[in-house]
Every structure is written in C-alpha cells, then in structure tokens.
Design a protein around this motif. Structure first.
Motif, PDB file in Angstrom:
ATOM      1  N   PHE A 110       1.949  12.771   5.455  1.00 24.51           N
ATOM      2  CA  PHE A 110       0.503  12.685   5.290  1.00 24.51           C
ATOM      3  C   PHE A 110      -0.211  13.950   5.765  1.00 24.51           C
ATOM      4  CE2 PHE A 110       2.030   8.330   5.970  1.00 24.51           C
ATOM      5  CZ  PHE A 110       1.450   7.657   4.909  1.00 24.51           C
ATOM      6  N   GLN A 111      -1.356  14.204   5.158  1.00 21.85           N
ATOM      7  CA  GLN A 111      -2.296  15.203   5.636  1.00 21.85           C
ATOM      8  C   GLN A 111      -3.407  14.476   6.401  1.00 21.85           C
ATOM      9  OE1 GLN A 111      -2.051  18.653   5.117  1.00 21.85           O
ATOM     10  NE2 GLN A 111      -0.038  18.175   4.254  1.00 21.85           N
ATOM     11  N   VAL A 112      -4.062  15.183   7.303  1.00 29.96           N
ATOM     12  CA  VAL A 112      -5.185  14.614   8.051  1.00 29.96           C
ATOM     13  C   VAL A 112      -6.464  15.320   7.624  1.00 29.96           C
ATOM     14  CG1 VAL A 112      -6.209  14.217  10.321  1.00 29.96           C
ATOM     15  CG2 VAL A 112      -3.730  14.051  10.030  1.00 29.96           C
ATOM     16  N   ILE A 113      -7.490  14.543   7.342  1.00 35.75           N
ATOM     17  CA  ILE A 113      -8.810  15.102   7.021  1.00 35.75           C
ATOM     18  C   ILE A 113      -9.675  15.013   8.271  1.00 35.75           C
ATOM     19  CG2 ILE A 113     -10.880  14.859   5.610  1.00 35.75           C
ATOM     20  CD1 ILE A 113      -9.102  13.486   3.498  1.00 35.75           C
ATOM     21  N   ASP A 114     -10.218  16.134   8.700  1.00 37.72           N
ATOM     22  CA  ASP A 114     -11.144  16.138   9.832  1.00 37.72           C
ATOM     23  C   ASP A 114     -12.551  15.815   9.333  1.00 37.72           C
ATOM     24  OD1 ASP A 114      -9.414  16.745  11.923  1.00 37.72           O
ATOM     25  OD2 ASP A 114      -9.570  18.899  11.600  1.00 37.72           O
ATOM     26  N   HIS A 115     -13.153  14.800   9.901  1.00 41.26           N
ATOM     27  CA  HIS A 115     -14.546  14.483   9.567  1.00 41.26           C
ATOM     28  C   HIS A 115     -15.445  15.649   9.965  1.00 41.26           C
ATOM     29  CE1 HIS A 115     -18.384  12.421   9.331  1.00 41.26           C
ATOM     30  NE2 HIS A 115     -18.594  12.651  10.619  1.00 41.26           N
ATOM     31  N   ASP A 116     -16.392  15.970   9.108  1.00 38.97           N
ATOM     32  CA  ASP A 116     -17.369  17.029   9.386  1.00 38.97           C
ATOM     33  C   ASP A 116     -18.751  16.395   9.389  1.00 38.97           C
ATOM     34  OD1 ASP A 116     -19.042  19.198   9.526  1.00 38.97           O
ATOM     35  OD2 ASP A 116     -18.115  20.309   7.875  1.00 38.97           O
ATOM     36  N   CYS A 117     -19.312  16.216  10.576  1.00 41.13           N
ATOM     37  CA  CYS A 117     -20.583  15.493  10.697  1.00 41.13           C
ATOM     38  C   CYS A 117     -21.749  16.251  10.070  1.00 41.13           C
ATOM     39  CB  CYS A 117     -20.875  15.176  12.165  1.00 41.13           C
ATOM     40  SG  CYS A 117     -21.245  16.614  13.194  1.00 41.13           S
ATOM     41  N   LEU A 132       0.614  16.841  16.173  1.00 44.74           N
ATOM     42  CA  LEU A 132       0.674  16.209  17.493  1.00 44.74           C
ATOM     43  C   LEU A 132       0.135  14.788  17.430  1.00 44.74           C
ATOM     44  CD1 LEU A 132       1.075  16.434  20.614  1.00 44.74           C
ATOM     45  CD2 LEU A 132      -1.274  17.303  20.719  1.00 44.74           C
ATOM     46  N   LEU A 133      -0.914  14.583  16.665  1.00 40.72           N
ATOM     47  CA  LEU A 133      -1.527  13.263  16.562  1.00 40.72           C
ATOM     48  C   LEU A 133      -0.651  12.286  15.783  1.00 40.72           C
ATOM     49  CD1 LEU A 133      -5.235  14.257  15.769  1.00 40.72           C
ATOM     50  CD2 LEU A 133      -4.220  13.800  17.995  1.00 40.72           C
ATOM     51  N   LEU A 134      -0.087  12.738  14.667  1.00 42.73           N
ATOM     52  CA  LEU A 134       0.668  11.848  13.793  1.00 42.73           C
ATOM     53  C   LEU A 134       2.130  11.705  14.190  1.00 42.73           C
ATOM     54  CD1 LEU A 134      -1.862  11.959  12.024  1.00 42.73           C
ATOM     55  CD2 LEU A 134      -0.376  12.266  10.038  1.00 42.73           C
ATOM     56  N   GLY A 135       2.690  12.714  14.829  1.00 44.80           N
ATOM     57  CA  GLY A 135       4.125  12.707  15.091  1.00 44.80           C
ATOM     58  C   GLY A 135       4.873  13.339  13.930  1.00 44.80           C
ATOM     59  N   GLU A 136       6.105  13.720  14.170  1.00 45.89           N
ATOM     60  CA  GLU A 136       6.891  14.482  13.201  1.00 45.89           C
ATOM     61  C   GLU A 136       7.021  13.774  11.855  1.00 45.89           C
ATOM     62  OE1 GLU A 136       8.141  17.492  13.300  1.00 45.89           O
ATOM     63  OE2 GLU A 136       7.431  17.948  15.313  1.00 45.89           O
ATOM     64  N   ILE A 153       0.856  -1.187   0.000  1.00 45.02           N
ATOM     65  CA  ILE A 153       0.000   0.000   0.000  1.00 45.02           C
ATOM     66  C   ILE A 153       0.893   1.238   0.000  1.00 45.02           C
ATOM     67  CG2 ILE A 153      -1.861   1.242   1.141  1.00 45.02           C
ATOM     68  CD1 ILE A 153      -2.695  -1.507   0.154  1.00 45.02           C
ATOM     69  N   LEU A 154       0.796   2.042  -1.045  1.00 41.53           N
ATOM     70  CA  LEU A 154       1.597   3.256  -1.151  1.00 41.53           C
ATOM     71  C   LEU A 154       1.032   4.355  -0.253  1.00 41.53           C
ATOM     72  CD1 LEU A 154       2.037   3.359  -5.036  1.00 41.53           C
ATOM     73  CD2 LEU A 154       3.587   2.353  -3.332  1.00 41.53           C
ATOM     74  N   ASP A 155       1.897   5.271   0.155  1.00 45.60           N
ATOM     75  CA  ASP A 155       1.452   6.387   0.989  1.00 45.60           C
ATOM     76  C   ASP A 155       0.277   7.122   0.359  1.00 45.60           C
ATOM     77  OD1 ASP A 155       3.437   5.770   2.750  1.00 45.60           O
ATOM     78  OD2 ASP A 155       4.518   7.674   2.603  1.00 45.60           O
ATOM     79  N   GLU A 156       0.319   7.276  -0.965  1.00 44.68           N
ATOM     80  CA  GLU A 156      -0.731   8.034  -1.655  1.00 44.68           C
ATOM     81  C   GLU A 156      -2.093   7.357  -1.556  1.00 44.68           C
ATOM     82  OE1 GLU A 156      -0.172   6.742  -6.260  1.00 44.68           O
ATOM     83  OE2 GLU A 156       1.600   7.540  -5.243  1.00 44.68           O
ATOM     84  N   ASN A 157      -2.117   6.078  -1.183  1.00 43.19           N
ATOM     85  CA  ASN A 157      -3.377   5.349  -1.042  1.00 43.19           C
ATOM     86  C   ASN A 157      -3.786   5.146   0.416  1.00 43.19           C
ATOM     87  OD1 ASN A 157      -3.978   5.043  -3.776  1.00 43.19           O
ATOM     88  ND2 ASN A 157      -2.632   3.260  -3.957  1.00 43.19           N
ATOM     89  N   ILE A 158      -3.100   5.846   1.328  1.00 40.63           N
ATOM     90  CA  ILE A 158      -3.458   5.812   2.751  1.00 40.63           C
ATOM     91  C   ILE A 158      -4.057   7.161   3.123  1.00 40.63           C
ATOM     92  CG2 ILE A 158      -2.626   5.566   5.117  1.00 40.63           C
ATOM     93  CD1 ILE A 158      -0.329   3.855   4.020  1.00 40.63           C
ATOM     94  N   ILE A 159      -5.276   7.154   3.609  1.00 40.82           N
ATOM     95  CA  ILE A 159      -5.972   8.381   3.988  1.00 40.82           C
ATOM     96  C   ILE A 159      -6.171   8.404   5.498  1.00 40.82           C
ATOM     97  CG2 ILE A 159      -8.123   9.679   3.772  1.00 40.82           C
ATOM     98  CD1 ILE A 159      -8.442   8.381   0.997  1.00 40.82           C
ATOM     99  N   PHE A 160      -5.699   9.459   6.137  1.00 44.33           N
ATOM    100  CA  PHE A 160      -5.922   9.641   7.571  1.00 44.33           C
ATOM    101  C   PHE A 160      -7.193  10.461   7.763  1.00 44.33           C
ATOM    102  CE2 PHE A 160      -1.524   8.370   7.878  1.00 44.33           C
ATOM    103  CZ  PHE A 160      -1.440   7.756   9.119  1.00 44.33           C
ATOM    104  N   LEU A 161      -8.188   9.854   8.389  1.00 45.27           N
ATOM    105  CA  LEU A 161      -9.464  10.517   8.649  1.00 45.27           C
ATOM    106  C   LEU A 161      -9.650  10.625  10.154  1.00 45.27           C
ATOM    107  CD1 LEU A 161     -12.183  11.642   7.566  1.00 45.27           C
ATOM    108  CD2 LEU A 161     -13.068   9.302   7.670  1.00 45.27           C
TER     109      LEU A 161
END
Length: 432
Positions: A128-135, A118-122, A94-102
C-alpha cells in the motif's frame, strides 16, 4: 537508592535521588493480564462495542478509507495492529486496491516514504501507499456544514468518497480534548484548516486576559468545548468503525477497543484512567519528568503535553525539570514565534486571539505554565530562545539538578514521572 531510568530522545538518562527526597515515582499501573499484544488486538476486533464486526459491516466491492495516525504517534505500534484490520477487510472480500490509507496529519507536516514504512510495517508498505491529508488543500475538502459551536466541518474528499471510514489510533491523556484517539481522527485528523482552527480556538477562556479555558485540560470532557465540538463533527461524518489501542507502562499495547466511534472510545477512556490516572495525596515542590523519549520529545510542540500533565503534581511556584531532547527544535515556527516574539503572556494571548493556530496555542501553553511554575528543560534547544518565557535550558540532568539545589538535604519533596506524556497525576481530594 537504585537510579531511575528516564528516556531522553533515543537514549536513557539515569537519575539518582536520596530516598528521603523522593515521594513517589508516578508510573502507569500494570494491565493485570497475561495476554499478548496480538491476542489483545484480535479480541478487540472480534468483540466490537455498539457495532457488528468489521467483516460484517463492509461488503465486497466497496471502497474503505483506513485513517491512521502520523509519525508523531508512531509509539502506538500501528505496524502491529494494522495488518489484522487489513486481514479482516480482505476476508470480507475487500481487495487491496479498494483499501486507502489516509494519514490523519491534521495541521502537521507531510511525511517521507520512510516514515510511511515505519507506520505500516514492512509487509503492508510493500502492498500500500499512504496519502497524507493536507488540511490546506481546499480542492480536496468536502463541506458538511457547521457544528453548533459554529465550526465549519470540512473533511478530506478522499475519505468522504469511500463507502466506509475506519478510524484508528491510541487513547491517551490529551491536554486539550481530555483524551486522544476516537473523534480526533476526524477533527483535526482529516479536517480542513479552518475546521481545525475553529475547533481549537475554543481552548481559550471567554474572558480576554484569562488565558486558557478552565475546562480544557487533560482527563476532562465535562463542559470541555473542544471535546463537544469534535464529537459533533465526527457524528456528522459518522465513521463506520473505530479501533483504538491503549499502551501499558512498558510501551506495549496493553488494551484495545473496537466498534462505535463514541461508545468504544468511552470504554477506552475508562481503561486509560484506570491505568494512567495516578492518585497522589499532595503536590510536591519538585517534579522531575521525561516526556517519554522519541518521538514524544522530538520537538517542544510534542513535549508540551508532558509539561501540561506533569504540572498537576506540582505546588504553585514549584519547580519542574523536563527531559525533552527536541531534536527538531520547537517543531513549528509559530511555536517559536509566540514564545520568543512577545514579552508577556498577555501580549501572547492577544496575538493568539487575533490569529489563532494550534502551534501558537502550544507555545502559549508552555509560557502560561512557566508563569506559574519554575521550568527547567534538559534539551538541545538554544537556551537564549526561551529566556523570554522565563524557562531555563540546560544540556544535562546534572546541570538541571544543580540549578534547583536543596535535593540532597531533602528540603524539596519530589515526584519523578518517567512517561509524563501518558501519566496524569490526580490529587485524591480533588477527585471527590
């Protein structure tokens, strides 16, 4: 006796008590092994329960959604275990480009880039970028039907468009669903607002005026409708893999489970009960507790969990002193609204039934506890704002102790709970 250190925000406050006053310091039990945190993580990933190893589940070219907790759960040390999960995915092709942090924000606020780091570490934050879920973003939700409780199952479209959903988090006692972690990463974590409100509305008694549902409480899933409803929703989504940690008394990763989202979580719940379920012979006149410091006391919304756990060691009408800095105040305007805008708990409950929100429920839970016990907060919250709830607020632990009185004379038998958001007192006779 030696002073007891209690976390308050980002610092420690020392509590001195006469030895004859103190019944017991209620703390989690040692994990009983010498393994490093890294070894615990690797062992769990290498020995999943009810599923194949993660690297054998995913296939090269597939897209994987990695669901993580938000900054209010930063204490679970995600930055330590997430690299191992990513490494296992990479090893499977699994390549980095196919891993999504939600980020499973549920109905919580969005986060800053610094909080994501802070969540992912340095190292991971650079990759990676993190996507915040928006309910509330209905355009980014997929409708999957309803549970048997009538709760709509609306789930984040990004997650559902992936080939695999991996849920991560921590298992701790939770005042609504019994234990956190597991299915909570789906509902409320990445669910729509209507899904979240429908589920959490089950927290009220079927009888109007009776307050909270009697089976909705920490350490209980039996006849707990929130647990059953969340489990149904998670079953519909059917995440491919779970990784959950359990923290030890020092705030380190003391255990971890991986595998099927339901079976592995069941094992984790038992581990939490063995370490953080503390049996007591009787309830006390006074409980002095800390929520556990930042981020568990970043606002009253979060600190209410410690209040809920701590009361289990308290006699009816007894007194609780809770250290909770609350640098963000109430944490949500609706927590403040339900506490300050009504003169009685019946009026608060009526409003909650009219227009239920989780934030309002958290505020109502605080006032319901304050109606049964005397509550004193050591906090930065404006004392005037909690007068309507009959809660006293002071700025120092010394001031709180003066309000109680009788401690030096050993009139009040006392429990001290340094990490009340984690530890659940259980009266031995009630467990039979």
């Amino acid at each position: 006796m030696k002073p007891i250190g209690l976390a308050y925000g980002r610092k420690e406050v020392l509590l001195g008590l006469p030895e004859k006053t103190l019944v017991q310091v209620l703390e989690g039990k040692p994990n009983g092994h010498e393994k490093t945190e890294e070894a615990i993580i690797v062992e769990a990933l290498s020995n999943p329960m009810g599923t194949d190893r993660l690297q054998d589940i995913v296939k090269a070219g597939q897209r994987v959604c990695l669901v993580i907790s938000d900054v209010t759960r930063a204490w679970q040390k995600m930055s330590l275990y997430l690299p191992y999960i990513v490494e296992e995915l990479n090893q499977a092709g699994i390549l980095d480009e196919n891993i999504i942090f939600l980020c499973a924000t549920g109905s919580h606020r969005k986060q800053s880039r610094e909080e994501h780091k802070l969540l992912l570490g340095e190292e991971l934050a650079l990759r990676f970028q993190v996507i915040d879920h928006d309910c509330r973003d209905e355009s980014n939700l997929v409708d999957l039907g309803k549970t048997s409780f009538g709760t709509p199952v609306q789930i984040n479209r990004i997650a559902m468009d992936c080939d695999h959903i991996i849920i991560t988090g921590a298992i701790v006692y939770h005042d609504l669903v019994g234990w956190g972690g597991g299915k909570k990463s789906i509902l409320p974590g990445i669910a729509g607002y209507q899904s979240i409100m429908g589920n959490h509305g089950l927290s009220l008694s079927h009888i109007e005026g009776a307050g909270t549902h009697p089976h909705v409480k920490s350490g209980n899933i039996v006849q707990n409708p929130l647990h059953e409803d969340m489990l149904e929703a998670a079953g519909i989504v059917n995440p491919s893999f779970l990784f959950n940690v359990m923290m030890d008394e020092a705030g380190n990763i003391g255990n971890a489970v991986a595998g099927h989202f339901e079976g592995a979580h069941e094992v984790g719940r038992k581990l939490v009960s063995e370490s953080d379920g503390i049996f007591i012979n009787e309830k006390a006149d006074l409980v002095i507790a800390s929520a556990g410091g930042f981020p568990k006391d970043m606002n009253l919304y979060q600190a209410s969990k410690a209040l809920s756990n701590g009361k289990e060691a308290l006699k009816p009408g007894g007194t609780m002193i809770l250290l909770c800095q609350c640098e963000e105040g109430f944490g949500h305007p609706e927590v403040q609204e339900i506490i300050t805008g009504f003169e009685s708990n019946l009026a608060r409950e009526t409003e909650l039934r009219r227009n239920y929100t989780i934030a309002k429920y958290a505020g109502f839970l605080v006032t319901e506890i304050a109606a049964k016990y005397k509550v004193i907060l050591v906090s930065e919250i404006d004392p005037v704002l909690l007068e309507a709830a009959n809660i006293k607020v002071v700025s120092t632990l010394e001031s709180a102790l003066k309000l109680v009185g009788g401690i030096q004379d050993a009139i009040l038998k006392t429990y001290v709970i340094p990490k009340a958001a984690n530890v659940l007192p259980i009266v031995a006779s009630d467990s039979n």
